[in-house]
Scaffold this motif. Structure first.
Motif, PDB file in Angstrom:
ATOM      1  N   VAL A   1       0.079-111.418  -0.699  1.00 49.45           N
ATOM      2  CA  VAL A   1       1.311-111.142  -1.432  1.00 49.45           C
ATOM      3  C   VAL A   1       1.056-110.899  -2.916  1.00 49.45           C
ATOM      4  O   VAL A   1       1.876-110.271  -3.597  1.00 49.45           O
ATOM      5  CB  VAL A   1       2.329-112.288  -1.240  1.00 49.45           C
ATOM      6  CG1 VAL A   1       2.906-112.287   0.159  1.00 49.45           C
ATOM      7  CG2 VAL A   1       1.680-113.644  -1.549  1.00 49.45           C
TER       8      VAL A   1
ATOM      9  N   HIS B   1       6.461-114.020  -1.341  1.00 44.58           N
ATOM     10  CA  HIS B   1       6.227-114.477   0.032  1.00 44.58           C
ATOM     11  C   HIS B   1       7.517-115.037   0.628  1.00 44.58           C
ATOM     12  O   HIS B   1       7.867-114.744   1.783  1.00 44.58           O
ATOM     13  CB  HIS B   1       5.129-115.538   0.045  1.00 44.58           C
ATOM     14  CG  HIS B   1       4.806-116.072   1.402  1.00 44.58           C
ATOM     15  ND1 HIS B   1       5.521-117.107   1.987  1.00 44.58           N
ATOM     16  CD2 HIS B   1       3.861-115.698   2.304  1.00 44.58           C
ATOM     17  CE1 HIS B   1       5.017-117.347   3.184  1.00 44.58           C
ATOM     18  NE2 HIS B   1       4.014-116.526   3.407  1.00 44.58           N
TER      19      HIS B   1
ATOM     20  N   GLU C   1       4.292-116.459  -4.873  1.00 46.43           N
ATOM     21  CA  GLU C   1       4.925-117.393  -3.934  1.00 46.43           C
ATOM     22  C   GLU C   1       6.371-116.994  -3.686  1.00 46.43           C
ATOM     23  O   GLU C   1       6.872-117.069  -2.561  1.00 46.43           O
ATOM     24  CB  GLU C   1       4.830-118.817  -4.478  1.00 46.43           C
ATOM     25  CG  GLU C   1       5.195-119.904  -3.471  1.00 46.43           C
ATOM     26  CD  GLU C   1       6.689-120.136  -3.318  1.00 46.43           C
ATOM     27  OE1 GLU C   1       7.121-120.529  -2.209  1.00 46.43           O
ATOM     28  OE2 GLU C   1       7.437-119.920  -4.301  1.00 46.43           O
TER      29      GLU C   1
ATOM     30  N   LEU D   1       4.015-109.486   6.262  1.00 44.41           N
ATOM     31  CA  LEU D   1       3.512-110.814   6.599  1.00 44.41           C
ATOM     32  C   LEU D   1       3.006-110.862   8.032  1.00 44.41           C
ATOM     33  O   LEU D   1       1.961-111.456   8.321  1.00 44.41           O
ATOM     34  CB  LEU D   1       4.610-111.862   6.401  1.00 44.41           C
ATOM     35  CG  LEU D   1       5.181-112.028   4.984  1.00 44.41           C
ATOM     36  CD1 LEU D   1       6.240-113.133   4.982  1.00 44.41           C
ATOM     37  CD2 LEU D   1       4.085-112.333   3.985  1.00 44.41           C
TER      38      LEU D   1
ATOM     39  N   GLN E   1       2.228-122.263   0.570  1.00 44.43           N
ATOM     40  CA  GLN E   1       2.535-121.330   1.663  1.00 44.43           C
ATOM     41  C   GLN E   1       1.933-121.809   2.985  1.00 44.43           C
ATOM     42  O   GLN E   1       2.509-121.579   4.054  1.00 44.43           O
ATOM     43  CB  GLN E   1       2.026-119.938   1.292  1.00 44.43           C
ATOM     44  CG  GLN E   1       2.872-119.300   0.187  1.00 44.43           C
ATOM     45  CD  GLN E   1       2.168-118.214  -0.593  1.00 44.43           C
ATOM     46  OE1 GLN E   1       2.580-117.877  -1.696  1.00 44.43           O
ATOM     47  NE2 GLN E   1       1.099-117.667  -0.052  1.00 44.43           N
TER      48      GLN E   1
END
Length: 421
Positions: free
Chosen positions: A271, A312, A309, A261, A358
């Motif tokens: 991701v 992440h 998601e 990240l 996000q």
């Protein structure tokens, strides 16, 4: 309407076949997947009517498997071996002896008959696919300790009747429609320390459960994804998906740490490249820390992007995710173009919603720019490139663009919704 020839899938096992050259197929392509025993090493598309001579084929073979071979050679400190030269020379004896030593660490002599893993299958009105999937799971030499079938907002009793035919399978009916809702129901039901999600339309490789369980012996691993190989490429829709939207993430192990990240901060960390929800597993305890799947992402019957998601979120909490190409399933892509367009509409819709979620969590990562600038710019380019015939890749553009707009609308009209768990 464009015509796209079908591709025949040929699995070539380099450890036991003396003739590695697949036959040329008239008016049909050949998708060749190369294996060494239970380890997939690479693939090659051979176009219809393309007849490769032995030397050209062995050169293409070497190029296809080179990333995987060099990866394993690096781990075994065996880099620099001139194995590429042995293939055109057809020196199979030297090649085989070297490969046997090279991959011995990933080919255990014995595997346990059962491992403490819960397999979760989320399904809806797809009894035929579910029957095949459960049959495969019951035939594995290394079986899961538990199988949970989540019947998601069914309109008939076919899933229940199918599940009853198999011993040791837990059935739960989830009346609320949505893939991430169903996933959360499965997690709550699961009793084992590792949960593996597989789609109902996959064929599982015999070593899938062993590879998943083995990977979680590393205590720093919070989640894994595995290799997804196409089950059939008989229609244009299937070929478009495999060549433009493939679930296949390659044949080399990868580790995604929180640094993934940080390295792409401001550029919308990708991701979604980590893997596919059709073949993913988690240490169950990680959900107690980071939360369950975000049910806001159930944007329709084919809710999606809940997996990316979640990845992440896991990385943002400081955990690592591994991609393991030895954990293999074979996925049945949509045969019909209408079904593919519907699937991609929801893929892009879910992708946009996930990106905006996000963005709210980490505004500095650049996800809003991806939704409002990068993706519209990409679609403008693809429209210009596809005009005026809109063949192959361009045939699904309108569905994708409508999905992007629908995702924006969905997010801003549902952003106050909360995941109940």
């Amino acid at each position: 309407m464009s015509f796209q020839p079908a591709y025949h899938i040929t699995h070539v096992y380099l450890d036991r076949q003396s003739d590695w050259l697949p036959p040329a197929r008239v008016r049909q392509g050949n998708y060749v997947v190369f294996w060494w025993k239970a380890i997939a090493l690479g693939h090659l598309f051979i176009k219809p009517n393309q007849a490769l001579l032995a030397e050209a084929y062995h050169t293409a073979l070497a190029a296809a498997i080179s990333p995987a071979i060099e990866h394993y050679a690096g781990l075994q400190q065996a880099s620099g071996t001139p194995w590429q030269a042995w293939l055109p020379e057809q020196d199979y004896e030297r090649w085989g002896a070297w490969m046997e030593v090279l991959l011995s660490s990933w080919l255990p002599v014995a595997i346990p008959p059962q491992v403490p893993v819960s397999v979760i299958i989320c399904t809806r009105n797809r009894a035929a696919q579910l029957w095949r999937c459960l049959q495969q799971l019951h035939a594995l030499p290394c079986a899961p300790a538990e199988i949970v079938v989540v019947d998601n907002a069914p309109t008939d009793a076919s899933t229940y009747e199918t599940t009853k035919a198999f011993s040791g399978v837990a059935y739960v009916r989830e009346l609320r429609a949505g893939l991430d809702i169903a996933r959360n129901t499965g997690i709550a039901m699961a009793q084992q320390p590792v949960v593996l999600f597989v789609d109902d339309d996959v064929i599982v490789h015999p070593w899938l459960l062993y590879s998943v369980w083995e990977t979680f012996q590393e205590p720093t691993t919070a989640a894994i994804t595995g290799l997804v190989i196409a089950l059939a490429l008989q229609t244009e829709a299937q070929l478009i998906f495999e060549q433009c939207w493939s679930f296949n993430r390659g044949y080399v192990d990868k580790v995604y740490s929180p640094g993934f990240l940080q390295a792409t901060r401001g550029q919308a960390p990708p991701v979604w490249e980590i893997g596919a929800g059709a073949n993913m597993a988690f240490r169950k305890s990680v959900f107690e820390e980071v939360g369950y799947f975000d049910e806001l992402l159930d944007a329709g019957a084919a809710g999606c992007s809940g997996d990316s998601e979640m990845w992440h979120r896991i990385l943002a909490h400081g955990h690592s995710i591994r991609y393991v190409p030895r954990a293999v399933v074979f996925h049945e892509h949509r045969e019909k173009m209408a079904d593919l367009k519907r699937q991609l509409f929801y893929y892009v819709r879910g992708h946009a919603v996930a990106a905006l979620i996000q963005h709210e969590q980490q505004p500095q990562e650049g996800y809003a720019r991806r939704v409002f600038w990068t993706m519209p710019k990409m679609y403008a380019y693809l429209l210009v490139r596809g005009f005026p015939f809109f063949r192959f890749r361009s045939r699904t553009l309108w569905a994708e663009m409508k999905g992007l707009v629908a995702g924006m609308v969905y997010f801003y009209s549902h952003r106050k919704a909360k995941t109940p768990r």
